[in-house]
Each structure stands twice: as structure tokens, then as C-alpha cells.
Design an enzyme around this catalytic site. Sequence first.
Site, PDB file in Angstrom:
ATOM      1  N   ASN A   1       1.026  -1.207   0.020  1.00 42.37           N
ATOM      2  CA  ASN A   1       0.003   0.048  -0.106  1.00 42.37           C
ATOM      3  C   ASN A   1       0.907   1.158  -0.122  1.00 42.37           C
ATOM      4  OD1 ASN A   1      -1.906   2.051   0.560  1.00 42.37           O
ATOM      5  ND2 ASN A   1      -2.561   1.143   2.329  1.00 42.37           N
TER       6      ASN A   1
ATOM      7  N   ARG B   1      -2.707  -2.015  -3.279  1.00 49.32           N
ATOM      8  CA  ARG B   1      -3.807  -1.371  -3.070  1.00 49.32           C
ATOM      9  C   ARG B   1      -3.742  -0.124  -4.080  1.00 49.32           C
ATOM     10  NH1 ARG B   1      -4.983   3.384   1.072  1.00 49.32           N
ATOM     11  NH2 ARG B   1      -7.221   3.729   0.600  1.00 49.32           N
TER      12      ARG B   1
ATOM     13  N   HIS C   1     -13.068   3.295   0.297  1.00 49.73           N
ATOM     14  CA  HIS C   1     -12.982   1.934   1.598  1.00 49.73           C
ATOM     15  C   HIS C   1     -13.826   0.654   1.004  1.00 49.73           C
ATOM     16  CE1 HIS C   1     -12.815   5.658   4.400  1.00 49.73           C
ATOM     17  NE2 HIS C   1     -11.792   5.176   4.244  1.00 49.73           N
TER      18      HIS C   1
ATOM     19  N   ARG D   1     -10.756  16.647   7.096  1.00 50.94           N
ATOM     20  CA  ARG D   1     -11.739  16.994   5.829  1.00 50.94           C
ATOM     21  C   ARG D   1     -12.934  17.207   6.504  1.00 50.94           C
ATOM     22  NH1 ARG D   1     -10.669  11.428   2.908  1.00 50.94           N
ATOM     23  NH2 ARG D   1      -8.726  10.984   3.899  1.00 50.94           N
TER      24      ARG D   1
ATOM     25  N   GLU E   1      -7.800  -4.842   5.455  1.00 51.74           N
ATOM     26  CA  GLU E   1      -8.075  -4.593   4.084  1.00 51.74           C
ATOM     27  C   GLU E   1      -6.741  -5.370   3.437  1.00 51.74           C
ATOM     28  OE1 GLU E   1      -8.144  -0.765   5.466  1.00 51.74           O
ATOM     29  OE2 GLU E   1      -9.103  -0.118   3.734  1.00 51.74           O
TER      30      GLU E   1
END
Length: 407
Positions: free
Chosen positions: A9, A97, A186, A247, A391
Site C-alpha cells: 500500500n 492497493r 473504502h 476533511r 484490508e
Amino acid sequence: MNSGILVINCGSSSLKFALIDTVSKQEVLSGLAEKLGMADSRITFKHGPTPRRSYRQPGEKDTAALAGGTHAAAMDAIIERLREEGLLDSVKAVGHRVVHGGEVFKATAMITDAVLAQIEKCSKLAPLHNPANLLGIRTAMQQFGDLPQVAVFDTSFHQTMPEHAYLYALPMSLYRDHGVRRYGFHGTSYRYITSKAAELLGKPLEETAFVCAHLGNGASATAIKGGVSVDTTMGLTPLEGSVMGTRSGDIDPGIIGYLASELNLDIAGVMDILNKKSGLLGVSELSSDCRELQEAAAAGNHAATLALDIFSYRLAKHIAALTVGLGRLDALLLTGGIGENSAYVRANVINRLGFLGLTLDEAANQECTRGKTGRITVEGSVPALVISTDEEMMIAMDTAKLAGLID
Ligand code: ADP
């Protein structure tokens, strides 16, 4: 071990990796190279529960400075450690990823030159992420040129959303000519937790209707019916939807023009505020970190309490809204650093959702922390399940399947 998948990743200044044994489903070795491109870059290795070498302890960790500090230097260090541990030959494929797969990638893909070119095309939709993901792929291809390389996309899970959910009410030409639509993110985490939840509830995945929330530094929620995504809160970019660490999530788009004129900012300046200075950090003026805010809230800091309330209220609103796409709710699933650990936020969200049939079990909620999967609602309630996401495992299993290593 003869069935290892190396999961990569790669971010712009970090490279996370994990070597996963797809038979025992264990992480054998994992780690993180940080501050790449900076003078003080470093790499940390963590050994799994059953290290190969007798001189290693289960879960042992070590960190070293990373000479060179480039992505290639990080990959070299990983390979060196795999060799030292006698694990290098067990790597049979590499899974990457990739954040944005646009509309092209509806599933995991074996990486070819054509696939690389398509990922490159998607870079304009995720300029902060895809170029770094590509760098990781190219570095791994140089080092593991003979092995199959596979790309697993955050967006592909959401390609099942119906038109009325993924289209914005904007001129259709913007969608046709520029790909302006909701993509969602996600996805790998959602795939993992929904199949775990179906197992836990003893129901075939095809018969389930879940709202799931992945709450980490980025946060989103998704409606998943029969194992497929029908709506999600993130959009063209991961800025839409829930309040996040830094965010803003949803805002009135009119704010963008207003700020540009009031503060004399260009678009990049406004986007910087929305991406990096808003969310929990912006409201609390203290931290983007949920745990730190909980501590401050407990000590009486009003701004910290307010930031967590806005986060929780907005998320509860999104969860309720997402049930429209499902028509019913079989369970609420919570994951990510906050979803897996913050009893405070979970209570703050679930206590607002009594009308959907959710009643919190206070004691179970307090007990459920990282690594623990469990139900945090009382008997007779619509279940809320905390599920520890993985993940890397999902990427490894996808990669092994596509490389023909498992069925
Ligand atoms: P990322 O999205 O970067 O992978 P994580 O999934 O690790 O992030 O989530 C990070 C968030 O989880 C942070 O806000 C952190 O404060 C929160 N978190 C982690 N542990 C706890 C805890 N014990 N209590 C409350 N929040 C926690």
C-alpha cells in the site's frame, strides 16, 4: 510457508507492506516505511504471531533509519528482511492497493501494461493517491518482475451503485465528458466486514441489508444489499460525506466561492482548508485525533465535545439516509480506528438511531476495543456489530485467487 502474498500500500511518503500466508491466513511479517523523500525516513518491521526465526519474539517490532529514503530503498529493505527471515521464496504474487479505478475497474485486475495505462488515466481523479500507488507497482515490478502483480481498487466495490445514487444533479455532459460522478472509497474494507458480518449473523450474504461505517482518519458509510454497494457517502473524491479527521465532509458548495472571494484564495487554497484544516481538527482547533479529543472532552473542553458531536450527529444522519437505499436494516457495522475503538463515538451515534430499532448495550460497547469483534446492542435490537477490518487480508486473498493460487 509456500503461499505468501506480499501486499503493498504505497503512499506519496509512505509504503506499508504485509506478507500474508493465504493458507494459515496469518500476517507473517508486516511493516511501514515512513517519511520517504525526507532526511529522517525510517522503516519499521513487525513479525507475526509465529516468526520463522527462533531468535524472534511473536509480534516483535524494530525500526531502523532508511538509507536513501526512496520508495526503491524501502522495497530493497523489505526484500533484504524477507531474505534474512528465509521468506523471500515464499512470495508467490504481489497485491497492490490502488485508490481510484474510475469506471474502468469493476473488480480486482491482474496488472499488465494496458492496466497500468488505465490506472495512470485515473490519476486525475485521485492526484494525491494514484501516482503514489503506481510508483509502488513499478518499484515492485522491478524487484519481483517474474511474479504476478495484482491491483485491488478502493472504488471497484461501489461500481454496483445504481445511476440515481452515483450521479450528481449536474449537467450530464460533466459525467459523460469528464467522469464527474460518485465513485466511493473504502471498498476493500467494506467487502471484508460484510462477509464477516454475514458469517457472524449466520445468514447468506445475498440475503443481508447492512449499513456499514468505516471510521478512520477518513470516514465513510455505505449501504450494502445482498453483498453489493447500493449507495455510499464519499463521492468523486474522498472529501464528500461524513466529517473526518481533517476533511470537512459535506458542505454547501457555495462556501467555496464565498471563501475564495472573502479570503482572496485560489481554488487550491480553498481545497487545502477543506481537506487539511477542517473536520475534527477544524472544529476543535485542537486535534484531528479522536482519542485526543475524547481526553480533552473528558477534561471539559467544549470545542472537543462539539467536534465529536458534529462528527457523530452527521454520521447518524448519513446512516439513516442510507437505509433508504436498502428498504430495511439487518445490522449496522462499524469499523476503522474510531469504529473499532471509540465507545464514546459509537454511543453518540447509536443513541441517535433508536427510531431505526437500535438500542445500545452500554457494557458491551465499553468492552469492545481493537481486535475485538462483537455486538454492542441489546437483545431484541437491530444488531450493531463492531468488526475489526483487514484490508491487507482482503487484498492478499484477491491476489491469490486472481493469480490462481487458491480457488
Ligand atoms: P487511517 O484511516 O489513517 O487508517 P485509523 O483507522 O487507524 O486511521 O483510525 C485513526 C483514528 O482512530 C484516530 O482518530 C484515532 O484517534 C482513532 N482511535 C484509535 N484508537 C482509539 C481509541 N482507543 N479510542 C478512540 N479513538 C481511537
